[in-house]
Design a protein around this motif. Structure first.
Motif, PDB file in Angstrom:
ATOM      1  N   LYS A 156       0.821  -1.207   0.000  1.00 40.96           N
ATOM      2  CA  LYS A 156       0.000   0.000   0.000  1.00 40.96           C
ATOM      3  C   LYS A 156       0.859   1.262   0.000  1.00 40.96           C
ATOM      4  O   LYS A 156       0.377   2.345  -0.230  1.00 40.96           O
ATOM      5  CB  LYS A 156      -0.918   0.018   1.235  1.00 40.96           C
ATOM      6  N   VAL A 157       2.148   1.121   0.301  1.00 39.38           N
ATOM      7  CA  VAL A 157       3.052   2.264   0.369  1.00 39.38           C
ATOM      8  C   VAL A 157       3.460   2.663  -1.044  1.00 39.38           C
ATOM      9  O   VAL A 157       3.889   1.842  -1.839  1.00 39.38           O
ATOM     10  CB  VAL A 157       4.309   1.915   1.203  1.00 39.38           C
TER      11      VAL A 157
ATOM     12  N   LEU B 120       8.691   2.307  10.983  1.00 44.29           N
ATOM     13  CA  LEU B 120       8.015   2.930   9.856  1.00 44.29           C
ATOM     14  C   LEU B 120       8.407   2.217   8.574  1.00 44.29           C
ATOM     15  O   LEU B 120       9.585   1.958   8.343  1.00 44.29           O
ATOM     16  CB  LEU B 120       8.402   4.413   9.761  1.00 44.29           C
TER      17      LEU B 120
ATOM     18  N   SER C  94      12.216  -0.518   5.612  1.00 49.03           N
ATOM     19  CA  SER C  94      11.522  -0.166   6.850  1.00 49.03           C
ATOM     20  C   SER C  94      12.567   0.284   7.856  1.00 49.03           C
ATOM     21  O   SER C  94      13.745  -0.048   7.744  1.00 49.03           O
ATOM     22  CB  SER C  94      10.723  -1.355   7.399  1.00 49.03           C
TER      23      SER C  94
ATOM     24  N   ARG D  98       5.964  10.124   4.839  1.00 47.26           N
ATOM     25  CA  ARG D  98       5.265   8.907   5.261  1.00 47.26           C
ATOM     26  C   ARG D  98       4.490   9.139   6.562  1.00 47.26           C
ATOM     27  O   ARG D  98       3.369   8.658   6.720  1.00 47.26           O
ATOM     28  CB  ARG D  98       6.240   7.744   5.430  1.00 47.26           C
ATOM     29  N   LEU D  99       5.072   9.885   7.485  1.00 48.55           N
ATOM     30  CA  LEU D  99       4.376  10.190   8.734  1.00 48.55           C
ATOM     31  C   LEU D  99       3.152  11.061   8.472  1.00 48.55           C
ATOM     32  O   LEU D  99       2.086  10.853   9.060  1.00 48.55           O
ATOM     33  CB  LEU D  99       5.326  10.866   9.724  1.00 48.55           C
ATOM     34  N   GLN D 100       3.293  12.025   7.577  1.00 47.48           N
ATOM     35  CA  GLN D 100       2.153  12.874   7.236  1.00 47.48           C
ATOM     36  C   GLN D 100       1.064  12.083   6.535  1.00 47.48           C
ATOM     37  O   GLN D 100      -0.114  12.322   6.776  1.00 47.48           O
ATOM     38  CB  GLN D 100       2.624  14.056   6.370  1.00 47.48           C
ATOM     39  N   GLU D 101       1.453  11.114   5.720  1.00 47.77           N
ATOM     40  CA  GLU D 101       0.456  10.244   5.076  1.00 47.77           C
ATOM     41  C   GLU D 101      -0.327   9.446   6.112  1.00 47.77           C
ATOM     42  O   GLU D 101      -1.477   9.091   5.894  1.00 47.77           O
ATOM     43  CB  GLU D 101       1.142   9.281   4.100  1.00 47.77           C
ATOM     44  N   GLN D 102       0.308   9.189   7.251  1.00 45.34           N
ATOM     45  CA  GLN D 102      -0.343   8.455   8.338  1.00 45.34           C
ATOM     46  C   GLN D 102      -1.104   9.370   9.290  1.00 45.34           C
ATOM     47  O   GLN D 102      -1.647   8.925  10.292  1.00 45.34           O
ATOM     48  CB  GLN D 102       0.682   7.641   9.122  1.00 45.34           C
ATOM     49  N   GLY D 103      -1.092  10.680   9.006  1.00 48.66           N
ATOM     50  CA  GLY D 103      -1.881  11.613   9.799  1.00 48.66           C
ATOM     51  C   GLY D 103      -1.111  12.475  10.776  1.00 48.66           C
ATOM     52  O   GLY D 103      -1.703  13.269  11.498  1.00 48.66           O
TER      53      GLY D 103
END
Length: 98
Positions: A10-11, A45, A52, A91-96
């Motif tokens: 999904k990444v 992450l 990862s 990636r962190l921003q994509e996770q909210g």
């Protein structure tokens, strides 16, 4: 023709983040962003299909230390560190995380 497979990660693939030179202001902004969120970083992450980071706080801390030490003399040598932090932040921003 490629099929859309449900077992694909999904990444998203790595976006083009790297650039040969970052300004001091860009470095300071990334350092500040991570410093403000360090205690809230997840343990690990997934950056892309193949990469990862199992100890995210340690990794981010080490990258930030390099940038703090060399922010006055940033060169292409350290651009990879910035690009890696930018990918982590994305990636962190994509996770909210904001």
């Amino acid at each position: 023709m490629a099929e859309n497979r449900s077992d694909e990660p999904k990444v998203e693939r790595n976006p083009h983040i790297y650039k040969p030179q970052y300004s001091r202001q860009e470095v300071e902004e990334v350092v500040r962003w991570f410093e403000e969120r360090m205690e809230r970083l997840p343990e690990s992450l997934q950056l892309n299909e193949a990469t990862s980071t199992p100890d995210l706080r340690r990794t981010v801390g080490a990258l930030l230390n390099v940038l703090r030490i060399h922010k006055e003399t940033l060169s292409v040598t350290f651009s990879g560190y910035m690009a890696h932090l930018e990918l982590i932040r994305l990636r962190l921003q994509e996770q909210g995380m904001e």
